[in-house]
Design an enzyme around this catalytic site. Structure first.
Site: not given
Length: 342
Positions: A48, A179, A182, A234-235, A310
Site C-alpha cells: 500500500h 497496539i 489493521d 459468516w462473521k 503493531g
C-alpha cells in the site's frame, strides 16, 4: 521469489514528493502525501505504499481523482462532523479527517468524522497510528468496491472493507508502542494476494476458493475466481456488510453496491474516523500486563513468541530507518516509470 531493494527513507520521501508534484498536487500536499506513502513502506506495508502509486497516477490521469480537491466540512453535530472529500487524493483526505476527529475528541472526549465521496486511503493503519501516537484511542474503516462474496454465495457483493483499531501505549522505556490492528474483511487483502502471486509464494493458510470451489493457498487462483475468503467465515461477511452500510449512511458517500468492478473507478468511498480521549498513563500497567501475557503464551514454534498487533511494525520501522525501506522489485520498476514521466 520476489527481489527486494533498499531505499533510504529520506531519499524515498523526496522522490515520491517529486512524482506527486508532477501529478498536480500542490507543494504542501505533495510533502504530506509523500511522507504518508514513504512511511507505509518504512513500516513494511509494501502493498500500500509505492506499489499503490501507479493506480493513483492513473486515476488522476483519467480524471477519476482530483489532485487539487481538498476535503471540507459539510455538517456539524457537536462531536461528530460530516465531510465531503470531493474525490481528492484519499490518504490526504483521511489524514485531515482523523486529525479533525482528534481535535474533536480533545474537546468532547470523543470525536467522529464521517468522510464521503473520497478515494482510496492507501494504508488505513496510518490513521490509527496517527491517533495512538498522540495519546488517543481510535477506530476507522472504509468501504471498497465489491470484491468479496457474501457467505453462502460465489460472486462478489461485499467489500473487504478494512478496519483499524488503535490503542495508545508507551512502553517501560518511554518509547511509543501502540497496539494497532489493521485488517481487511477478507483473510488476505487483494494487495497481499497480488504480492504473493508476483513472488510465487503460497499463502500461509487458505485465503479463498479456486475456480473449482476448492479452498486454496494459490493467490493467483483466488484473484481469478474472485472468491476471497471472509475472516471468520459468516462473521466476517456480516461485519463487512454492516461496516459498509453504516459508513455510507453516516458519510453520505457510496455504498459498495454502487461501485463498478473497475478498480480505477473506486472513488466516492465512505470512511469513518473515530478518536477517543484515553488515560494511557493510568492504563499503562494494565496494557503492559496484557502484552506480557501474550508474550508468555506457549509458542507453537520455540523461540517465536506470539506478538500483539503493531509490535512487528515497530521492529520493521527501526530496520528500515537503519538499512533503508524494503520495496519489491516490481513495485520499484513501476515507480521508476512514473518518476521518468514526472
Amino acid at each position: 521469489m520476489g527481489v527486494m531493494i533498499r531505499v533510504p527513507f529520506d531519499e524515498l520521501t523526496r522522490r515520491i514528493e517529486s512524482v506527486l508534484l508532477g501529478l498536480g498536487l500542490t507543494p504542501p500536499r505533495a510533502v504530506l502525501g509523500a511522507r504518508l506513502i514513504a512511511e507505509t513502506d518504512r513500516d513494511g506495508v509494501r502493498t500500500h505504499g509505492v506499489a499503490r502509486l501507479p493506480r493513483l497516477a492513473e486515476g488522476i490521469r483519467l480524471g477519476y481523482i482530483s489532485p487539487t480537491a481538498e476535503p471540507e466540512r459539510v455538517a456539524s453535530l457537536g462531536a461528530m462532523e460530516r465531510w465531503a472529500g470531493h474525490r481528492g487524493v484519499g490518504n490526504l483526505a483521511a489524514h485531515a479527517a482523523m486529525t479533525r476527529a482528534i481535535e474533536l475528541a480533545a474537546e468532547y472526549g470523543i470525536g467522529a468524522v464521517a468522510l464521503g465521496n473520497t478515494s482510496h486511503w492507501m494504508r488505513g493503519g496510518a490513521f490509527g497510528w496517527l491517533a495512538a501516537e498522540q495519546g488517543f484511542a481510535a477506530m476507522c474503516w472504509s468501504n471498497t468496491l465489491p470484491n468479496l462474496p457474501p457467505w453462502g454465495a460465489t460472486t462478489p457483493a461485499l467489500g473487504n472493507n478494512p478496519l483499524i483499531l488503535a490503542v495508545p501505549h508507551v512502553d517501560e522505556s518511554g518509547q511509543q508502542a501502540p497496539i494497532v490492528l489493521d485488517i481487511a474483511m477478507s483473510q488476505f487483502s487483494y494487495g497481499s494476494l497480488s504480492s504473493y502471486r508476483q513472488r510465487g509464494v503460497p499463502l500461509p493458510v487458505p485465503g479463498g476458493y479456486d475456480e473449482h470451489g476448492e479452498l486454496t493457498t494459490d493467490a493467483g487462483a483466488i484473484e481469478e475466481s474472485k472468491r476471497a475468503l471472509p475472516i471468520g467465515f459468516w462473521k466476517g461477511s456480516g461485519l463487512a456488510f454492516v461496516l459498509d452500510t453504516m459508513g455510507a449512511m453516516l458519510s453520505g458517500g457510496k455504498a459498495t453496491w454502487q461501485f463498478g468492478a473497475d478498480p480505477l473507478q473506486e472513488v466516492g468511498q465512505s470512511q469513518i474516523f473515530l478518536a477517543m480521549k484515553a488515560d494511557e498513563a493510568g492504563a499503562r500497567e494494565m496494557i503492559q500486563g496484557a502484552i506480557d501475557k501474550v508474550h508468555d503464551a506457549t509458542p507453537v514454534t520455540e523461540g517465536k513468541p506470539a506478538r500483539y498487533p503493531g509490535e512487528g511494525t515497530i521492529a520493521v520501522r527501526a530496520e528500515s530507518l537503519r538499512e533503508g525501506c524494503a520495496i519489491e522489485d516490481a513495485a520499484w520498476e513501476a515507480f521508476l516509470k512514473l518518476e521518468a514521466g514526472a
